[in-house]
Write an enzyme that holds these catalytic residues in place. Structure first.
Site, PDB file in Angstrom:
ATOM      1  N   SER A   1      -9.284   0.078   6.792  1.00 17.92           N
ATOM      2  CA  SER A   1      -9.288  -0.892   7.882  1.00 17.92           C
ATOM      3  C   SER A   1      -7.857  -1.213   8.303  1.00 17.92           C
ATOM      4  O   SER A   1      -7.636  -1.988   9.198  1.00 17.92           O
ATOM      5  CB  SER A   1      -9.985  -2.170   7.437  1.00 17.92           C
ATOM      6  OG  SER A   1      -9.337  -2.694   6.299  1.00 17.92           O
TER       7      SER A   1
ATOM      8  N   LYS B   1       0.820  -1.219   0.000  1.00 18.60           N
ATOM      9  CA  LYS B   1       0.000   0.000   0.000  1.00 18.60           C
ATOM     10  C   LYS B   1       0.852   1.267   0.000  1.00 18.60           C
ATOM     11  O   LYS B   1       0.413   2.318  -0.461  1.00 18.60           O
ATOM     12  CB  LYS B   1      -0.914   0.009   1.230  1.00 18.60           C
ATOM     13  CG  LYS B   1      -2.033  -1.024   1.168  1.00 18.60           C
ATOM     14  CD  LYS B   1      -3.217  -0.500   0.380  1.00 18.60           C
ATOM     15  CE  LYS B   1      -4.379  -1.481   0.409  1.00 18.60           C
ATOM     16  NZ  LYS B   1      -5.507  -0.995  -0.399  1.00 18.60           N
TER      17      LYS B   1
ATOM     18  N   GLY C   1     -15.504 -13.383  -0.243  1.00 20.43           N
ATOM     19  CA  GLY C   1     -15.541 -12.068  -0.886  1.00 20.43           C
ATOM     20  C   GLY C   1     -15.164 -12.186  -2.349  1.00 20.43           C
ATOM     21  O   GLY C   1     -14.202 -11.591  -2.814  1.00 20.43           O
TER      22      GLY C   1
ATOM     23  N   ASP D   1     -16.515 -11.119  -5.055  1.00 19.25           N
ATOM     24  CA  ASP D   1     -17.154 -10.134  -5.943  1.00 19.25           C
ATOM     25  C   ASP D   1     -16.313  -9.886  -7.199  1.00 19.25           C
ATOM     26  O   ASP D   1     -16.859  -9.698  -8.292  1.00 19.25           O
ATOM     27  CB  ASP D   1     -17.367  -8.816  -5.210  1.00 19.25           C
ATOM     28  CG  ASP D   1     -16.060  -8.271  -4.657  1.00 19.25           C
ATOM     29  OD1 ASP D   1     -15.569  -8.826  -3.654  1.00 19.25           O
ATOM     30  OD2 ASP D   1     -15.508  -7.312  -5.244  1.00 19.25           O
TER      31      ASP D   1
ATOM     32  N   SER E   1       1.514  -9.762  -0.415  1.00 22.12           N
ATOM     33  CA  SER E   1       1.224  -8.327  -0.412  1.00 22.12           C
ATOM     34  C   SER E   1       1.459  -7.613   0.907  1.00 22.12           C
ATOM     35  O   SER E   1       1.623  -6.395   0.918  1.00 22.12           O
ATOM     36  CB  SER E   1      -0.208  -8.082  -0.900  1.00 22.12           C
ATOM     37  OG  SER E   1      -1.129  -8.740  -0.069  1.00 22.12           O
TER      38      SER E   1
ATOM     39  N   GLU F   1      -8.973 -14.139  -4.522  1.00 21.68           N
ATOM     40  CA  GLU F   1      -9.840 -13.529  -3.506  1.00 21.68           C
ATOM     41  C   GLU F   1     -10.194 -14.550  -2.429  1.00 21.68           C
ATOM     42  O   GLU F   1     -10.168 -15.758  -2.674  1.00 21.68           O
ATOM     43  CB  GLU F   1     -11.160 -13.104  -4.156  1.00 21.68           C
ATOM     44  CG  GLU F   1     -11.063 -11.959  -5.121  1.00 21.68           C
ATOM     45  CD  GLU F   1     -12.428 -11.592  -5.663  1.00 21.68           C
ATOM     46  OE1 GLU F   1     -12.767 -10.417  -5.615  1.00 21.68           O
ATOM     47  OE2 GLU F   1     -13.157 -12.509  -6.116  1.00 21.68           O
TER      48      GLU F   1
END
Lengths: 320, 320
Positions: A77, A52, A207, A209, A304, A203
């Site tokens: 979060s 990030k 979740g 999606d 990650s 994923e």
């Protein structure tokens, strides 16, 4: 609007001095187990412990002098919070972070440690997006979105650029997917640098999606998924940047259950000696659990992040 | 007889194809905390998870055809066992390992996994050295000592050779010390490649025989020390190779308590995202706990291994 490789390459020049060029690790044991040659890009060793930082630092570096002096606000979060806080400190930009009051303690503390102001909210009652928007409005601060932004996704895509520069062309690249910033950026970089490389997003099963949006080619929104992969508790890909980019560049999606994820996480700890958070282990998990046949392939796996609360992770290991 | 740099350099050529050139990691947080520029040589990423592979593979590679066919025997509480087992498998040399029946489960299993035959003993009753010697005698096997051997120490010294080649000359090198194979080999390499580098060994406080031997310049033997640093539960430095070499090349010793060691180990997990076993954290602990003033120095720290039983380590983290 889909991201371009030029944006990823430009981001790389802008973040190079501050973002760590993280090591690419290999494991004889994992190569033997999978029949593949696997290169792990270890963003758990990135500054603040996750990829990030690449996106946040890039986004903040693109603000003008006026925007910098008024500061930034972000809701997250966890890792995006720390990333914006650290990037803000490095660039002298005041940062306010809107965080759920039940965020992992290690992430709350680290964010505060980087000098950001924290505003907490109750995730069962409050809308973090509204809180952040109100703050941005009142104080004239710039909102730094967690993923659906070209600067963020371009910065995050430098992960795959470095991986392919260091490991050489890949046959397959596996990338964790929450909101899709990392996946879209990495896919753009991979398709440019290794055009025959298949790119697959991974994923949590709860979740999925992204997988559903990819298959239906229309954006699917779900309720906040219940998964230990706290970095992938997103309700949809980004309509503006990440979903269109993923449709253009990604070859497929895989999902893994929380049980599989925990197993992979502890396997990486025990065999590779690296601390990986649940979300950070998504791509490695798909490979280790045999969700696809990688025999004979040169595979890149993005690890990650590594910001796991050791106390609560340990509790899952110790029979009580 | 003191080890020479020529022996370390020759060992490096012999092990290069099989030993991993482990990464050297840095941490902005730790640099800020210590005021030093710190380079961590991560032997927890070495094959079988510790520096011991370097010495064992080197020693086995130096056996003649007859010795290879009759096989090797070793006694070890852990990492040396796995190292000899794996080196044996790679070189086609049968290996018998004499291990205490209370050795960490992860080490017993890994040793068996590498194809060695395991002979267990009761450490409160049996003399492992005698058991191994009897096996060597009966079966004509070659005994591979854990540290007090020029081939072992030379192989282990390649750790510091690689660190200085990759990080450049150091002002200070901190190395964990049990029997002194790693420390003596690393000191020889460091003094040759960076003559002004101070080399300091770090022991558990409960097993400070090395520090006492160094200060008195005579070999001190103690009872088996009670420490969580299971790789440093040695009773003395080696009279033949490691003690004479340490007297010639090492500048000092430091000790750390088990409590400090646990704190350092979890700090490395949490901040550097690397899994380090207690013995592997000795040198890092001395630095992190401020046992010496490293401000302004370029420091090398050897992280010697990562084979920690996650279940029992976790138990220390979780309040019951």
């Amino acid at each position: 609007m889909a991201l371009t490789y030029a944006e990823v390459a430009a981001a790389h020049e802008r973040i190079r001095a501050e973002a760590r060029r993280t090591p690419v690790l290999t494991s004889t044991t994992i190569d033997a187990r999978t029949g593949a040659t696997v290169h792990f890009k270890c963003e758990n060793f990135q500054r603040m412990g996750a990829f990030k930082f690449r996106g946040a630092y890039h986004a903040l570096s693109q603000l003008d002098a006026d925007q910098r002096s008024r500061g930034v606000v972000a809701f997250s979060s966890g890792n995006h919070a720390q990333a914006v806080a650290l990037a803000g400190r490095l660039l002298g930009v005041p940062a306010v972070i809107v965080m759920p009051e039940d965020a992992p303690k290690v992430k709350l503390e680290a964010t505060r440690g980087y000098g950001a102001q924290i505003v907490t909210y109750d995730p069962r009652r409050d809308d973090r997006q509204k809180i952040a928007a109100a703050l941005a409005d009142e104080r004239g601060m710039t909102l730094i979105p967690p993923y659906d932004d070209p600067h963020i996704a371009a910065g995050q895509g430098t992960t795959a650029k470095e991986l392919i520069e260091d490991a050489g062309p890949l046959d397959l690249l596996l990338v964790p997917c929450g909101g899709g910033g990392l996946l879209s950026g990495c896919a753009v970089a991979a398709k440019h640098l290794a055009p025959r490389c298949r790119v697959v997003g991974v994923e949590p099963a709860a979740g999925d999606d992204g997988a559903r949006s990819f298959r239906s080619r229309s954006l699917v929104t779900i309720a906040t998924p219940d998964t230990i992969a706290d970095g992938a508790r997103t309700t949809s890909l980004g309509p503006r940047v990440t979903f269109p980019t993923i449709l253009e560049t990604v070859d497929g999606f895989l999902t893994v259950t929380d049980e599989e994820l925990l197993r992979a996480m502890f396997y990486l700890w025990e065999r590779m000696k690296i601390v990986v958070e649940p979300t950070g282990a998504l791509a490695a998990c798909a490979l280790l659990e045999g969700k696809l046949d990688a025999r004979g392939l040169k595979v890149g796996v993005v690890i990650s992040g590594g910001n796991v609360d050791l106390g609560s992770a340990a509790a899952r290991l110790v029979p009580r």
